[in-house]
Design a protein around this motif. Structure first.
Motif, PDB file in Angstrom:
ATOM      1  N   LEU A  34       0.947  -1.155   0.007  1.00 39.21           N
ATOM      2  CA  LEU A  34       0.027  -0.190  -0.036  1.00 39.21           C
ATOM      3  C   LEU A  34       0.904   1.191  -0.025  1.00 39.21           C
ATOM      4  O   LEU A  34       1.769   1.174   0.510  1.00 39.21           O
ATOM      5  N   SER A  35       0.390   2.173  -0.664  1.00 44.64           N
ATOM      6  CA  SER A  35       1.018   3.865  -0.957  1.00 44.64           C
ATOM      7  C   SER A  35       0.356   4.539  -0.234  1.00 44.64           C
ATOM      8  O   SER A  35      -0.990   4.590  -0.404  1.00 44.64           O
ATOM      9  N   CYS A  36       0.982   5.605   0.358  1.00 44.60           N
ATOM     10  CA  CYS A  36      -0.001   6.971   0.858  1.00 44.60           C
ATOM     11  C   CYS A  36       0.798   8.230   0.540  1.00 44.60           C
ATOM     12  O   CYS A  36       1.836   8.297   0.805  1.00 44.60           O
ATOM     13  N   ALA A  37       0.284   8.790  -0.494  1.00 47.07           N
ATOM     14  CA  ALA A  37       0.996  10.133  -0.859  1.00 47.07           C
ATOM     15  C   ALA A  37       0.141  11.482  -0.257  1.00 47.07           C
ATOM     16  O   ALA A  37      -1.011  11.406  -0.120  1.00 47.07           O
ATOM     17  N   ALA A  38       1.279  11.981   0.577  1.00 47.14           N
ATOM     18  CA  ALA A  38       0.612  13.237   1.169  1.00 47.14           C
ATOM     19  C   ALA A  38       1.016  14.321   0.558  1.00 47.14           C
ATOM     20  O   ALA A  38       1.920  14.661  -0.198  1.00 47.14           O
ATOM     21  N   SER A  39       0.118  15.513   0.546  1.00 50.92           N
ATOM     22  CA  SER A  39       0.119  16.868   0.008  1.00 50.92           C
ATOM     23  C   SER A  39      -0.215  17.737   0.909  1.00 50.92           C
ATOM     24  O   SER A  39      -1.103  17.306   1.920  1.00 50.92           O
ATOM     25  N   GLY A  40       0.145  19.139   0.570  1.00 58.14           N
ATOM     26  CA  GLY A  40      -0.314  20.172   1.489  1.00 58.14           C
ATOM     27  C   GLY A  40       0.532  20.450   2.722  1.00 58.14           C
ATOM     28  O   GLY A  40       1.686  20.477   2.440  1.00 58.14           O
ATOM     29  N   ARG A  41      -0.166  21.122   3.738  1.00 58.47           N
ATOM     30  CA  ARG A  41       0.743  21.620   4.791  1.00 58.47           C
ATOM     31  C   ARG A  41       1.027  20.191   5.613  1.00 58.47           C
ATOM     32  O   ARG A  41       0.693  20.184   6.777  1.00 58.47           O
TER      33      ARG A  41
ATOM     34  N   TYR B  96      11.427  10.305   2.061  1.00 52.47           N
ATOM     35  CA  TYR B  96      10.900  11.919   2.177  1.00 52.47           C
ATOM     36  C   TYR B  96      10.835  12.582   0.721  1.00 52.47           C
ATOM     37  O   TYR B  96      10.189  13.373   0.820  1.00 52.47           O
ATOM     38  N   ALA B  97      11.464  12.108  -0.210  1.00 55.41           N
ATOM     39  CA  ALA B  97      11.415  12.951  -1.281  1.00 55.41           C
ATOM     40  C   ALA B  97       9.909  12.673  -2.026  1.00 55.41           C
ATOM     41  O   ALA B  97       9.452  13.844  -2.767  1.00 55.41           O
ATOM     42  N   GLU B  98       9.278  11.565  -1.968  1.00 53.84           N
ATOM     43  CA  GLU B  98       8.089  11.377  -2.367  1.00 53.84           C
ATOM     44  C   GLU B  98       6.980  11.702  -1.441  1.00 53.84           C
ATOM     45  O   GLU B  98       5.773  11.810  -1.754  1.00 53.84           O
ATOM     46  N   ASN B  99       7.327  12.177  -0.257  1.00 57.01           N
ATOM     47  CA  ASN B  99       6.364  12.611   0.865  1.00 57.01           C
ATOM     48  C   ASN B  99       5.271  11.362   0.987  1.00 57.01           C
ATOM     49  O   ASN B  99       4.170  11.688   1.000  1.00 57.01           O
TER      50      ASN B  99
END
Length: 128
Positions: free
Chosen positions: A20-27, A74-77
């Motif tokens: 499973l992958s989880c991509a985070a964005s925003g603050r 870290y790079a992919e957040n």
């Protein structure tokens, strides 16, 4: 605001694996940890694993220890959950979550209400 998007769920036979992958964005800069929870039909949401964003210390539920591995990039957040030796008891919707507060204990990481942001969930189904 923070957005979390999970992917990687699906149908797998018992003994198989999924990632499973989880991509985070925003603050997301103030996060303390990111984790995975799961919820099976008729059951409460339960803790699966968490990783401290700084330092990378990991914590697991006893039911998945030795079979699941949480990691971060870290790079992919992003945060990942490698799931091996899956059993039908692992069938659930899996949710990614982000923990902001700098106040934490090992116990607090296991409590869903302590997490501030959640993804929409991804279904994992393990057939026998």
């Amino acid at each position: 605001q923070v957005q979390l998007v999970e992917s990687g769920g699906g149908l797998v036979q018992a003994g198989g694996s999924l990632r499973l992958s989880c991509a985070a964005s925003g603050r997301t800069f103030s996060r303390t940890a990111m984790g995975w929870f799961r919820q099976a039909p008729g059951k409460e949401r339960e803790f699966v694993a968490t990783i401290k964003w700084s330092g990378g210390t990991t914590y697991y539920a006893d039911s998945v220890k030795g079979r699941f591995t949480i990691s971060r990039d870290y790079a992919e957040n992003s945060v990942y959950l490698q799931m091996n030796s899956l059993t039908p008891e692992d069938t659930a919707v899996y949710y990614c979550a982000l923990y902001i507060s700098p106040l934490w204990t090992v116990s607090s990481f296991r409590v869903a209400d302590r997490y501030d942001y959640w993804g929409q969930g991804t279904q994992v189904t393990v057939s026998s």
